[in-house]
Design a protein around this motif. Structure first.
Motif, PDB file in Angstrom:
ATOM      1  N   ARG A   1      10.749  10.299   9.287  1.00 15.35           N
ATOM      2  CA  ARG A   1       9.556   9.707   8.517  1.00 15.35           C
ATOM      3  C   ARG A   1       8.902   8.879   9.882  1.00 15.35           C
ATOM      4  O   ARG A   1       7.503   9.057   9.816  1.00 15.35           O
ATOM      5  CB  ARG A   1      10.068   8.614   7.669  1.00 15.35           C
ATOM      6  CG  ARG A   1       9.229   8.274   6.540  1.00 15.35           C
ATOM      7  CD  ARG A   1       9.468   8.460   5.352  1.00 15.35           C
ATOM      8  NE  ARG A   1      10.367   7.569   4.587  1.00 15.35           N
ATOM      9  CZ  ARG A   1       9.939   6.419   4.118  1.00 15.35           C
ATOM     10  NH1 ARG A   1       8.488   6.108   4.295  1.00 15.35           N
ATOM     11  NH2 ARG A   1      10.712   5.754   3.280  1.00 15.35           N
TER      12      ARG A   1
ATOM     13  N   ARG B   1      -6.054   9.674   2.391  1.00 11.22           N
ATOM     14  CA  ARG B   1      -6.175   8.487   3.034  1.00 11.22           C
ATOM     15  C   ARG B   1      -7.522   7.942   2.418  1.00 11.22           C
ATOM     16  O   ARG B   1      -7.869   6.921   2.092  1.00 11.22           O
ATOM     17  CB  ARG B   1      -5.884   8.700   4.444  1.00 11.22           C
ATOM     18  CG  ARG B   1      -4.689   9.153   5.001  1.00 11.22           C
ATOM     19  CD  ARG B   1      -4.327   8.601   6.225  1.00 11.22           C
ATOM     20  NE  ARG B   1      -3.849   7.339   6.201  1.00 11.22           N
ATOM     21  CZ  ARG B   1      -2.688   6.877   5.968  1.00 11.22           C
ATOM     22  NH1 ARG B   1      -1.704   7.678   5.545  1.00 11.22           N
ATOM     23  NH2 ARG B   1      -2.589   5.576   5.894  1.00 11.22           N
TER      24      ARG B   1
ATOM     25  N   ALA C   1       0.619  11.399   2.839  1.00 13.55           N
ATOM     26  CA  ALA C   1       0.021  10.290   3.357  1.00 13.55           C
ATOM     27  C   ALA C   1      -0.765  11.034   4.752  1.00 13.55           C
ATOM     28  O   ALA C   1      -1.684  10.412   5.361  1.00 13.55           O
ATOM     29  CB  ALA C   1       0.913   9.183   3.816  1.00 13.55           C
TER      30      ALA C   1
ATOM     31  N   GLY D   1       9.714   8.290  -1.107  1.00  9.73           N
ATOM     32  CA  GLY D   1       9.424   7.700   0.273  1.00  9.73           C
ATOM     33  C   GLY D   1       9.117   9.047   1.151  1.00  9.73           C
ATOM     34  O   GLY D   1       8.006   8.974   1.790  1.00  9.73           O
TER      35      GLY D   1
ATOM     36  N   ASP E   1       4.946   9.618  10.326  1.00  8.97           N
ATOM     37  CA  ASP E   1       3.768   8.797  10.216  1.00  8.97           C
ATOM     38  C   ASP E   1       3.419   8.069  11.567  1.00  8.97           C
ATOM     39  O   ASP E   1       1.894   7.930  11.453  1.00  8.97           O
ATOM     40  CB  ASP E   1       4.771   7.441   9.637  1.00  8.97           C
ATOM     41  CG  ASP E   1       5.136   7.617   8.208  1.00  8.97           C
ATOM     42  OD1 ASP E   1       4.863   8.540   7.583  1.00  8.97           O
ATOM     43  OD2 ASP E   1       5.975   6.663   7.712  1.00  8.97           O
TER      44      ASP E   1
ATOM     45  N   GLY F   1       1.484  -1.997   4.993  1.00  7.55           N
ATOM     46  CA  GLY F   1       1.389  -0.420   5.292  1.00  7.55           C
ATOM     47  C   GLY F   1       1.745   0.071   6.729  1.00  7.55           C
ATOM     48  O   GLY F   1       2.663  -0.408   7.479  1.00  7.55           O
TER      49      GLY F   1
ATOM     50  N   THR G   1       0.900  -1.166   0.027  1.00  7.74           N
ATOM     51  CA  THR G   1       0.268   0.113  -0.122  1.00  7.74           C
ATOM     52  C   THR G   1       0.869   1.329  -0.074  1.00  7.74           C
ATOM     53  O   THR G   1       0.411   2.367  -0.371  1.00  7.74           O
ATOM     54  CB  THR G   1      -0.934  -0.020   1.028  1.00  7.74           C
ATOM     55  OG1 THR G   1      -0.385  -0.035   2.424  1.00  7.74           O
ATOM     56  CG2 THR G   1      -1.891  -1.244   1.116  1.00  7.74           C
ATOM     57  N   GLY G   2       2.068   1.004   0.503  1.00  9.87           N
ATOM     58  CA  GLY G   2       3.182   2.317   0.171  1.00  9.87           C
ATOM     59  C   GLY G   2       3.207   2.662  -1.082  1.00  9.87           C
ATOM     60  O   GLY G   2       3.214   3.852  -1.045  1.00  9.87           O
TER      61      GLY G   2
ATOM     62  N   ARG H   1       0.722  11.679  12.950  1.00  9.35           N
ATOM     63  CA  ARG H   1      -0.420  12.526  12.228  1.00  9.35           C
ATOM     64  C   ARG H   1      -1.486  12.029  12.871  1.00  9.35           C
ATOM     65  O   ARG H   1      -1.514  11.092  13.469  1.00  9.35           O
ATOM     66  CB  ARG H   1      -0.306  11.901  10.755  1.00  9.35           C
ATOM     67  CG  ARG H   1      -0.477  10.696  10.555  1.00  9.35           C
ATOM     68  CD  ARG H   1      -0.589  10.003   9.091  1.00  9.35           C
ATOM     69  NE  ARG H   1      -0.865   8.655   9.095  1.00  9.35           N
ATOM     70  CZ  ARG H   1       0.191   8.101   8.194  1.00  9.35           C
ATOM     71  NH1 ARG H   1       1.034   8.300   7.390  1.00  9.35           N
ATOM     72  NH2 ARG H   1      -0.186   6.610   8.279  1.00  9.35           N
TER      73      ARG H   1
ATOM     74  N   ALA I   1       5.793  10.668  -0.145  1.00  9.63           N
ATOM     75  CA  ALA I   1       4.843   9.750   0.333  1.00  9.63           C
ATOM     76  C   ALA I   1       4.533   9.947   1.521  1.00  9.63           C
ATOM     77  O   ALA I   1       3.077  10.218   2.017  1.00  9.63           O
ATOM     78  CB  ALA I   1       5.064   8.425  -0.178  1.00  9.63           C
TER      79      ALA I   1
ATOM     80  N   TYR J   1       0.451   5.439  -1.878  1.00  9.73           N
ATOM     81  CA  TYR J   1       0.851   6.824  -1.390  1.00  9.73           C
ATOM     82  C   TYR J   1       2.165   7.519  -2.273  1.00  9.73           C
ATOM     83  O   TYR J   1       2.179   8.591  -2.522  1.00  9.73           O
ATOM     84  CB  TYR J   1       1.262   6.834  -0.084  1.00  9.73           C
ATOM     85  CG  TYR J   1       0.209   6.584   0.787  1.00  9.73           C
ATOM     86  CD1 TYR J   1      -0.846   7.418   1.121  1.00  9.73           C
ATOM     87  CD2 TYR J   1      -0.258   4.969   0.993  1.00  9.73           C
ATOM     88  CE1 TYR J   1      -1.980   6.939   1.802  1.00  9.73           C
ATOM     89  CE2 TYR J   1      -1.494   4.710   1.755  1.00  9.73           C
ATOM     90  CZ  TYR J   1      -2.503   5.913   2.414  1.00  9.73           C
ATOM     91  OH  TYR J   1      -3.410   5.384   2.923  1.00  9.73           O
ATOM     92  N   ARG J   2       3.029   6.545  -2.794  1.00 13.32           N
ATOM     93  CA  ARG J   2       4.161   6.905  -3.597  1.00 13.32           C
ATOM     94  C   ARG J   2       3.437   7.718  -4.695  1.00 13.32           C
ATOM     95  O   ARG J   2       4.166   8.633  -5.445  1.00 13.32           O
ATOM     96  CB  ARG J   2       4.980   6.051  -3.727  1.00 13.32           C
ATOM     97  CG  ARG J   2       5.974   5.653  -2.397  1.00 13.32           C
ATOM     98  CD  ARG J   2       6.867   4.440  -2.436  1.00 13.32           C
ATOM     99  NE  ARG J   2       7.602   4.141  -1.323  1.00 13.32           N
ATOM    100  CZ  ARG J   2       8.818   4.166  -0.818  1.00 13.32           C
ATOM    101  NH1 ARG J   2       9.707   4.536  -1.884  1.00 13.32           N
ATOM    102  NH2 ARG J   2       9.299   4.070   0.112  1.00 13.32           N
TER     103      ARG J   2
END
Ligand code: DC
Length: 212
Positions: free
Chosen positions: A167, A95, A89, A82, A171, A116, A35-36, A174, A85, A39-40
């Motif tokens: 990151r 989302r 994200a 990355g 991640d 993910g 799933t990454g 958020r 993304a 977002y990429r």
């Protein structure tokens, strides 16, 4: 008939979750979704259209007209994308716009493996098997460094470690679907494990969950 096997694999950047999820999909003969990559793709589309990555309105428009077939995976794997993304994200409209296609994938009759950040918590909260894959930031940085070097992308180990910490913070911090382990996920720390050892441990966990 046995229930479809859905395996949710979450974890931070470079934890080994992608390698593990792909290997689990091979072992159980299940389709696999990284799933990454979604977002990429959104980040790539934002960059190509010249939008600021944090522009929520533009991101909402991009994701609503999103066509996965327009991207090649090789153009999505780099370090910069990355990071980008991770920024897109954090936008709730991004989302929300990606939820349905992930859930559709997970609803295949044979089951599926998805990896993910929010698979066990948001996308597939009812998945029978959930893994939360971790490794220390230093181990993850060393892995990412090797992977980038293998692709000819030069970067310092310190720079990669700083990226990973940034990151992780973004991640996990958020408001919408932050990176965290689902309450019923099993933690798998791969810091001291080879790929084969991590896979063996993951299979043991999934089989135990399957057995009920
Ligand atoms: O797994 P990856 O490194 O390819 O993911 C890139 C970024 O995409 C990651 O930093 C956060 C975001 N992402 C997410 O928020 N939710 C997911 N299910 C997968 C990735």
């Amino acid at each position: 008939m046995t229930a479809p096997l859905v395996i949710a694999v979450d974890g931070p950047a470079a934890s080994g979750k992608g390698t593990l999820a792909r290997a689990l999909a091979g072992h159980y003969a299940l389709p696999y979704l990284d799933t990454g990559l979604l977002y990429r793709m959104v980040a790539r589309a934002m960059m190509e259209a010249g939008h600021e990555l944090a522009d929520a309105q533009a991101a909402g428009a991009v994701v609503s007209q999103f066509d996965e077939s327009a991207f090649s995976e090789s153009g999505l794997r780099g370090r910069e994308i990355g990071e980008a993304a991770s920024v897109v994200a954090a936008i709730p409209a991004v989302r929300a716009g990606l939820i349905e296609r992930q859930r559709r994938f997970a609803a295949r009759p044979e089951g599926a493996v998805l990896d993910g950040r929010d698979i066990g918590t948001v996308i597939c909260p009812d998945a029978p098997a959930k893994l939360f894959v971790t490794a220390t930031p230093e181990v993850r940085a060393a892995r990412r460094h090797r992977e980038l070097a293998g692709r000819g992308e030069a970067a310092s180990l310190e720079g990669i470690l700083a990226d990973i910490r940034r990151r992780d913070a973004r991640d996990s911090g958020r408001g919408d679907a932050p990176l965290r382990a689902a309450e019923d996920a099993v933690l798998l720390d791969t810091s001291a494990l080879t790929v084969a050892e991590a896979l063996a441990a993951a299979i043991t966990i999934v089989n135990a969950r399957r057995a009920g």
